[in-house]
Design a protein around this motif. Structure first.
Motif, PDB file in Angstrom:
ATOM      1  N   GLU A 183       2.833  11.223  17.916  1.00 16.42           N
ATOM      2  CA  GLU A 183       2.712   9.759  17.873  1.00 16.42           C
ATOM      3  C   GLU A 183       2.002   9.313  16.605  1.00 16.42           C
ATOM      4  O   GLU A 183       2.418   8.355  15.954  1.00 16.42           O
ATOM      5  N   LEU A 184       0.930  10.017  16.244  1.00 12.34           N
ATOM      6  CA  LEU A 184       0.192   9.668  15.030  1.00 12.34           C
ATOM      7  C   LEU A 184       1.036   9.911  13.779  1.00 12.34           C
ATOM      8  O   LEU A 184       0.964   9.137  12.825  1.00 12.34           O
ATOM      9  N   ALA A 185       1.844  10.966  13.773  1.00 11.19           N
ATOM     10  CA  ALA A 185       2.711  11.238  12.620  1.00 11.19           C
ATOM     11  C   ALA A 185       3.745  10.136  12.445  1.00 11.19           C
ATOM     12  O   ALA A 185       4.039   9.721  11.326  1.00 11.19           O
ATOM     13  N   LEU A 186       4.274   9.646  13.555  1.00  4.66           N
ATOM     14  CA  LEU A 186       5.263   8.566  13.468  1.00  4.66           C
ATOM     15  C   LEU A 186       4.635   7.253  13.016  1.00  4.66           C
ATOM     16  O   LEU A 186       5.309   6.418  12.417  1.00  4.66           O
ATOM     17  N   ASP A 224       9.126  14.027   8.245  1.00  2.22           N
ATOM     18  CA  ASP A 224       9.913  15.081   8.908  1.00  2.22           C
ATOM     19  C   ASP A 224       9.276  16.453   8.713  1.00  2.22           C
ATOM     20  O   ASP A 224       9.248  17.275   9.636  1.00  2.22           O
ATOM     21  N   ARG A 225       8.760  16.723   7.496  1.00  2.00           N
ATOM     22  CA  ARG A 225       8.097  18.009   7.245  1.00  2.00           C
ATOM     23  C   ARG A 225       6.862  18.164   8.132  1.00  2.00           C
ATOM     24  O   ARG A 225       6.613  19.233   8.697  1.00  2.00           O
ATOM     25  N   ALA A 226       6.072  17.100   8.264  1.00  2.00           N
ATOM     26  CA  ALA A 226       4.876  17.153   9.106  1.00  2.00           C
ATOM     27  C   ALA A 226       5.264  17.368  10.565  1.00  2.00           C
ATOM     28  O   ALA A 226       4.637  18.164  11.280  1.00  2.00           O
ATOM     29  N   ILE A 227       6.315  16.700  11.023  1.00  2.00           N
ATOM     30  CA  ILE A 227       6.768  16.852  12.408  1.00  2.00           C
ATOM     31  C   ILE A 227       7.272  18.278  12.653  1.00  2.00           C
ATOM     32  O   ILE A 227       7.005  18.865  13.694  1.00  2.00           O
ATOM     33  N   GLU A 228       7.969  18.872  11.669  1.00  2.00           N
ATOM     34  CA  GLU A 228       8.420  20.263  11.806  1.00  2.00           C
ATOM     35  C   GLU A 228       7.234  21.216  11.918  1.00  2.00           C
ATOM     36  O   GLU A 228       7.250  22.148  12.721  1.00  2.00           O
ATOM     37  N   LEU A 229       6.194  20.976  11.116  1.00  2.00           N
ATOM     38  CA  LEU A 229       4.986  21.813  11.207  1.00  2.00           C
ATOM     39  C   LEU A 229       4.348  21.682  12.593  1.00  2.00           C
ATOM     40  O   LEU A 229       3.893  22.669  13.166  1.00  2.00           O
ATOM     41  N   LEU A 230       4.316  20.463  13.126  1.00  2.00           N
ATOM     42  CA  LEU A 230       3.748  20.259  14.460  1.00  2.00           C
ATOM     43  C   LEU A 230       4.588  20.971  15.516  1.00  2.00           C
ATOM     44  O   LEU A 230       4.040  21.610  16.424  1.00  2.00           O
ATOM     45  N   GLU A 265      -2.527  11.254   3.243  1.00  2.00           N
ATOM     46  CA  GLU A 265      -3.765  11.798   3.794  1.00  2.00           C
ATOM     47  C   GLU A 265      -3.715  11.848   5.321  1.00  2.00           C
ATOM     48  O   GLU A 265      -4.201  12.790   5.944  1.00  2.00           O
ATOM     49  N   GLN A 266      -3.119  10.839   5.934  1.00  2.00           N
ATOM     50  CA  GLN A 266      -3.010  10.811   7.389  1.00  2.00           C
ATOM     51  C   GLN A 266      -2.132  11.953   7.888  1.00  2.00           C
ATOM     52  O   GLN A 266      -2.476  12.635   8.854  1.00  2.00           O
ATOM     53  N   LEU A 267      -1.007  12.180   7.216  1.00  2.00           N
ATOM     54  CA  LEU A 267      -0.134  13.287   7.611  1.00  2.00           C
ATOM     55  C   LEU A 267      -0.815  14.632   7.378  1.00  2.00           C
ATOM     56  O   LEU A 267      -0.730  15.539   8.211  1.00  2.00           O
ATOM     57  N   GLY A 312       0.813  -1.219   0.000  1.00  2.00           N
ATOM     58  CA  GLY A 312       0.000   0.000   0.000  1.00  2.00           C
ATOM     59  C   GLY A 312       0.846   1.269   0.000  1.00  2.00           C
ATOM     60  O   GLY A 312       2.069   1.209   0.051  1.00  2.00           O
ATOM     61  N   PRO A 313       0.173   2.431  -0.049  1.00  2.00           N
ATOM     62  CA  PRO A 313       0.906   3.712  -0.082  1.00  2.00           C
ATOM     63  C   PRO A 313       1.705   3.928   1.202  1.00  2.00           C
ATOM     64  O   PRO A 313       1.228   3.649   2.285  1.00  2.00           O
ATOM     65  N   ARG A 314       2.888   4.433   1.034  1.00  2.00           N
ATOM     66  CA  ARG A 314       3.790   4.688   2.166  1.00  2.00           C
ATOM     67  C   ARG A 314       4.204   6.160   2.174  1.00  2.00           C
ATOM     68  O   ARG A 314       4.279   6.791   1.148  1.00  2.00           O
ATOM     69  N   VAL A 315       4.535   6.657   3.336  1.00  2.00           N
ATOM     70  CA  VAL A 315       5.004   8.028   3.499  1.00  2.00           C
ATOM     71  C   VAL A 315       6.519   7.993   3.586  1.00  2.00           C
ATOM     72  O   VAL A 315       7.090   7.163   4.295  1.00  2.00           O
ATOM     73  N   SER A 316       7.174   8.906   2.892  1.00  2.00           N
ATOM     74  CA  SER A 316       8.643   8.950   2.955  1.00  2.00           C
ATOM     75  C   SER A 316       9.083   9.607   4.261  1.00  2.00           C
ATOM     76  O   SER A 316       8.324  10.336   4.907  1.00  2.00           O
ATOM     77  N   ASP A 317      10.318   9.353   4.645  1.00  2.00           N
ATOM     78  CA  ASP A 317      10.865   9.966   5.855  1.00  2.00           C
ATOM     79  C   ASP A 317      10.880  11.487   5.731  1.00  2.00           C
ATOM     80  O   ASP A 317      10.639  12.197   6.707  1.00  2.00           O
TER      81      ASP A 317
END
Length: 191
Positions: free
Chosen positions: A53-56, A28-34, A62-64, A19-24
């Motif tokens: 925790e959800l980002a990791l 990292d971009r989503a974690i920086e925004l958080l 879509e989840q990010l 299935g679809p995967r998120v790259s590191d």
């Protein structure tokens, strides 16, 4: 019933291996925004930790995106560089104006240290009498304590200022500081 037949309690659906995967990098971009959102006060500590925790654990874009949808996008490198340059250029004007004014200000020479403070104000009994409407009768005092000069506002109506900032209480001053009493300004000197 096999282990795959039980419902999961995860916040995100579990995707099969292909299935679809998120790259590191995306994670990292989503974690920086958080982090930015928490630092700016847009997210509480609890919300920040839960979203981290959800980002990791996120598996899809879509989840990010759902975790950061209520946060402003992070500025690009070019935008940050442009904003930084504009900030430096605008502060240059302020620094030039301050330097120009400092050269044109009348000097206020520090007195010899003594047991009594130098009172400043409109009252003729002050050590430094300033005949100016915006200066209070007993405006401020300058004293030396353990080799350090201290300026104290005495409850003046129009304020006492050190380098453009209004003084509340007492603060140390030194030669080169710009002192203001009401609308009058002086450059503090030791000679």
């Amino acid at each position: 019933m096999s282990g795959f037949d039980h419902p999961t309690h995860s916040a995100f659906p579990v995707y099969p291996a292909g299935g679809p995967r998120v790259s590191d990098e995306e994670r990292d971009r989503a974690i920086e925004l958080l982090r930015d959102g928490a630092a700016e006060g847009r997210l509480s500590q609890d919300t920040f930790l839960a979203r981290m925790e959800l980002a990791l654990a996120a598996h899809s874009h879509e989840q990010l995106a759902a975790l950061t949808a209520d946060l402003p996008p992070r500025e690009g490198r070019l935008t940050r560089a442009i904003l930084g340059t504009v900030a430096k250029a605008s502060s240059l004007g302020v620094r030039v104006k301050q330097a120009w004014q400092a050269e044109r200000l009348p000097p206020l020479m520090l007195p010899a240290p003594g047991a009594f403070p130098l009172r400043i104000g409109r009252d003729p009994r002050n050590g430094l009498r300033l005949v100016e409407e915006t200066v209070s009768r007993m405006h401020a005092e300058l004293r030396c304590a353990s080799g350090v000069w201290l300026l104290r506002d005495l409850g003046s109506t129009n304020g006492t200022f050190i380098n453009g900032r209004r003084l509340t209480g007492e603060a140390p001053v030194r030669p080169g500081d710009q002192l203001g009493f009401g609308h009058t300004r002086y450059l503090l000197t030791d000679r």
